[in-house]
Design an enzyme around this catalytic site. Structure first.
Site, PDB file in Angstrom:
ATOM      1  N   ASP A  92      -2.538  10.662  -2.768  1.00 58.41           N
ATOM      2  CA  ASP A  92      -2.811   9.576  -3.717  1.00 58.41           C
ATOM      3  C   ASP A  92      -3.123  10.099  -5.113  1.00 58.41           C
ATOM      4  OD1 ASP A  92      -3.260   8.222  -1.003  1.00 58.41           O
ATOM      5  OD2 ASP A  92      -3.252   6.577  -2.462  1.00 58.41           O
ATOM      6  N   ARG A 125       0.836  -1.193   0.000  1.00 61.85           N
ATOM      7  CA  ARG A 125       0.000   0.000   0.000  1.00 61.85           C
ATOM      8  C   ARG A 125       0.877   1.252   0.000  1.00 61.85           C
ATOM      9  NH1 ARG A 125       2.078   2.156   3.782  1.00 61.85           N
ATOM     10  NH2 ARG A 125       0.542   3.793   3.557  1.00 61.85           N
ATOM     11  N   GLY A 126       0.180   2.417  -0.151  1.00 59.26           N
ATOM     12  CA  GLY A 126       0.908   3.664  -0.349  1.00 59.26           C
ATOM     13  C   GLY A 126       1.000   3.898  -1.854  1.00 59.26           C
ATOM     14  N   ALA A 127       0.637   5.101  -2.291  1.00 54.95           N
ATOM     15  CA  ALA A 127       0.488   5.336  -3.734  1.00 54.95           C
ATOM     16  C   ALA A 127       1.746   4.992  -4.545  1.00 54.95           C
ATOM     17  CB  ALA A 127       0.046   6.783  -3.966  1.00 54.95           C
ATOM     18  N   ARG A 149      -6.931  -0.790  -7.112  1.00 56.68           N
ATOM     19  CA  ARG A 149      -7.314   0.319  -6.216  1.00 56.68           C
ATOM     20  C   ARG A 149      -7.527   1.543  -7.110  1.00 56.68           C
ATOM     21  NH1 ARG A 149      -4.320   1.308  -0.680  1.00 56.68           N
ATOM     22  NH2 ARG A 149      -6.382   2.017  -0.045  1.00 56.68           N
ATOM     23  N   ASN A 173      -6.253  12.074  -0.371  1.00 50.14           N
ATOM     24  CA  ASN A 173      -5.323  11.353   0.510  1.00 50.14           C
ATOM     25  C   ASN A 173      -6.140  10.603   1.558  1.00 50.14           C
ATOM     26  OD1 ASN A 173      -2.583  10.684   1.270  1.00 50.14           O
ATOM     27  ND2 ASN A 173      -2.899  11.947   3.080  1.00 50.14           N
ATOM     28  N   LYS A 174      -5.464   9.862   2.388  1.00 49.08           N
ATOM     29  CA  LYS A 174      -6.105   9.015   3.401  1.00 49.08           C
ATOM     30  C   LYS A 174      -7.194   9.761   4.168  1.00 49.08           C
ATOM     31  CE  LYS A 174      -5.639   5.566   4.059  1.00 49.08           C
ATOM     32  NZ  LYS A 174      -6.562   4.568   3.440  1.00 49.08           N
ATOM     33  N   GLN A 230      -2.450   2.647   9.759  1.00 53.10           N
ATOM     34  CA  GLN A 230      -1.137   2.746   9.102  1.00 53.10           C
ATOM     35  C   GLN A 230      -0.178   3.636   9.891  1.00 53.10           C
ATOM     36  OE1 GLN A 230      -4.098   2.996   7.631  1.00 53.10           O
ATOM     37  NE2 GLN A 230      -4.077   2.356   5.496  1.00 53.10           N
TER      38      GLN A 230
HETATM   39  O1  MRU Z   1      -4.719   3.150   1.970  1.00 54.72           O
HETATM   40  P1  MRU Z   1      -3.250   3.415   1.928  1.00 54.72           P
HETATM   41  O2  MRU Z   1      -2.534   2.933   3.143  1.00 54.72           O
HETATM   42  O3  MRU Z   1      -2.616   2.954   0.649  1.00 54.72           O
HETATM   43  O4  MRU Z   1      -3.182   5.000   1.943  1.00 54.72           O
HETATM   44  C1  MRU Z   1      -1.954   5.632   1.838  1.00 54.72           C
HETATM   45  C2  MRU Z   1      -2.041   7.106   1.866  1.00 54.72           C
HETATM   46  O5  MRU Z   1      -3.088   7.693   1.930  1.00 54.72           O
HETATM   47  C3  MRU Z   1      -0.768   7.820   1.734  1.00 54.72           C
HETATM   48  O6  MRU Z   1      -0.812   9.039   2.411  1.00 54.72           O
HETATM   49  C4  MRU Z   1      -0.513   8.103   0.257  1.00 54.72           C
HETATM   50  O7  MRU Z   1      -0.693   6.950  -0.499  1.00 54.72           O
HETATM   51  C5  MRU Z   1       0.832   8.630   0.038  1.00 54.72           C
HETATM   52  S1  MRU Z   1       2.082   7.414   0.312  1.00 54.72           S
HETATM   53  C6  MRU Z   1       3.556   8.195   0.118  1.00 54.72           C
END
Ligand code: MRU
Length: 340
Positions: free
Chosen positions: A220, A48-50, A85, A230-231, A179
């Protein structure tokens, strides 16, 4: 540091990954040898993470090329990876880039290498924005686990700390999947940066009472006017920061900017399973049949964002002018040190 994603050098073609769902209790490494496994790892947030899902999707595309019997099967596999995703633009961007290169492993490796270089540049540009001492607040996880590089927002914090800034980081636990609690606290400890974990609902009060001087988060997908997906919870942080006069920064690579999107109103925002909320932490924490709304992301209006740190520097409002300009800049790997 944990490596979140890699190409398996030995045995049958496979993409290796760290299963982030098991952290911090266990370090579990796994191999995805099929497209089903690649899609599942992304959809379940094992990876996970963009930017990290972009790198993983890039290797997944190289894997798809080795597995597909013909071009139609290859394209069908890529469509599935791209859709695993919906919110992070990096995933589709990386899959498309490796596809254009014929699904070559070298193209996937290039995306991974670039991510490392891009992250370093983001960290260096962003570190200058943070105060020389005091508290900063961050959300979710934006470190090496989230980018397969050095990290974005967390990379900025770590770089500032390494450069001598005396920072204390307040980390939102980031419900429902934690996270921040499970991953960001571990990465900050590994980097030697002092931190304190807070529940998400304590963020505004922490900003007010703990002399927080900057909020910095990842992204994201960023639209051309600075609207930032973003999250979930990021929008609330930006509102609180604006109300308290605290600068609110977003750190993300150019690959997270969706140059085709004028604003954030049409960004697809993933909604996830109700049980992530009803079963927080593995046990039932609400009536099993209670109705749940579980959006994984929100959109922070660009007008609440003080600056957007990319590998090219810090973009400032009006973003309609400063962001589209980045679309035509040469890739970082092609820049001379002087031009950086
Ligand atoms: O659902 P996730 O854990 O993939 O969400 C991640 C985020 O929202 C991060 O802030 C974003 O992807 C940036 S990661 C450098």
């Amino acid at each position: 540091m944990f490596e979140p994603v890699w190409w398996e050098a030995d045995g049958e073609p496979a993409v290796g990954y760290l299963d982030q769902r098991a952290l911090p209790q266990e370090v579990v490494r796994a191999r995805a040898c099929t497209i089903d496994a690649v899609v599942a790892a992304i959809a379940t947030l094992a990876v996970r993470g963009a930017p990290a899902i972009g790198v993983f999707g890039a290797y997944g595309t190289a894997l798809a090329r080795t597995l597909a019997l013909d071009d139609a099967a290859f394209d069908a596999s890529l469509a599935r990876i791209r859709a695993a995703r919906p919110t992070a633009v990096n995933l589709a961007w990386a899959v498309d880039r490796v596809r254009e290169a014929g699904g070559s492993l070298a193209a996937a490796r290039a995306i991974h290498d670039e991510q490392r270089a891009v992250d370093r540049a983001i960290a260096q540009h962003g570190a200058e924005l943070l105060p020389s001492r005091g508290a900063v607040l961050t959300h979710c996880n934006t470190g090496p686990l989230a980018t397969a590089g050095y990290g974005t927002a967390l990379g900025v914090i770590v770089e500032a700390h390494a450069g001598g800034k005396r920072l204390h980081v307040y980390v939102d636990e980031t419900r429902p999947l934690l996270q921040g609690a499970r991953l960001t606290t571990v990465e900050l400890a590994q980097a030697g940066v002092p931190s304190t974990l807070i529940v998400d609902a304590a963020a505004a009060a922490t900003m007010q009472r703990k002399d927080v001087r900057a909020v910095i988060v990842g992204a994201d997908r960023i639209a051309c006017n600075g609207d930032t997906a973003n999250k979930i919870g990021t929008f609330g942080l930006a509102l609180a920061a604006a109300g308290l006069g605290i600068p609110f920064y977003v750190a993300a690579p150019r690959s997270t900017i969706d140059f085709a999107r004028r604003d954030g109103s049409t960004i697809a925002l993933e909604e996830r399973e109700p049980d992530e909320v009803r079963n927080a932490g593995g046990g039932l924490t609400a009536p099993a049949a209670v109705d749940v709304f579980n959006p994984a992301f929100d959109v922070t209006p660009g007008r609440l964002v003080t600056g957007i740190v990319t590998e090219y520097g810090v973009a400032r409002p009006p973003y309609e002018d400063s962001l589209p300009d980045l679309a035509t800049r040469p890739g970082l790997a092609m820049l001379t040190p002087a031009a950086r």
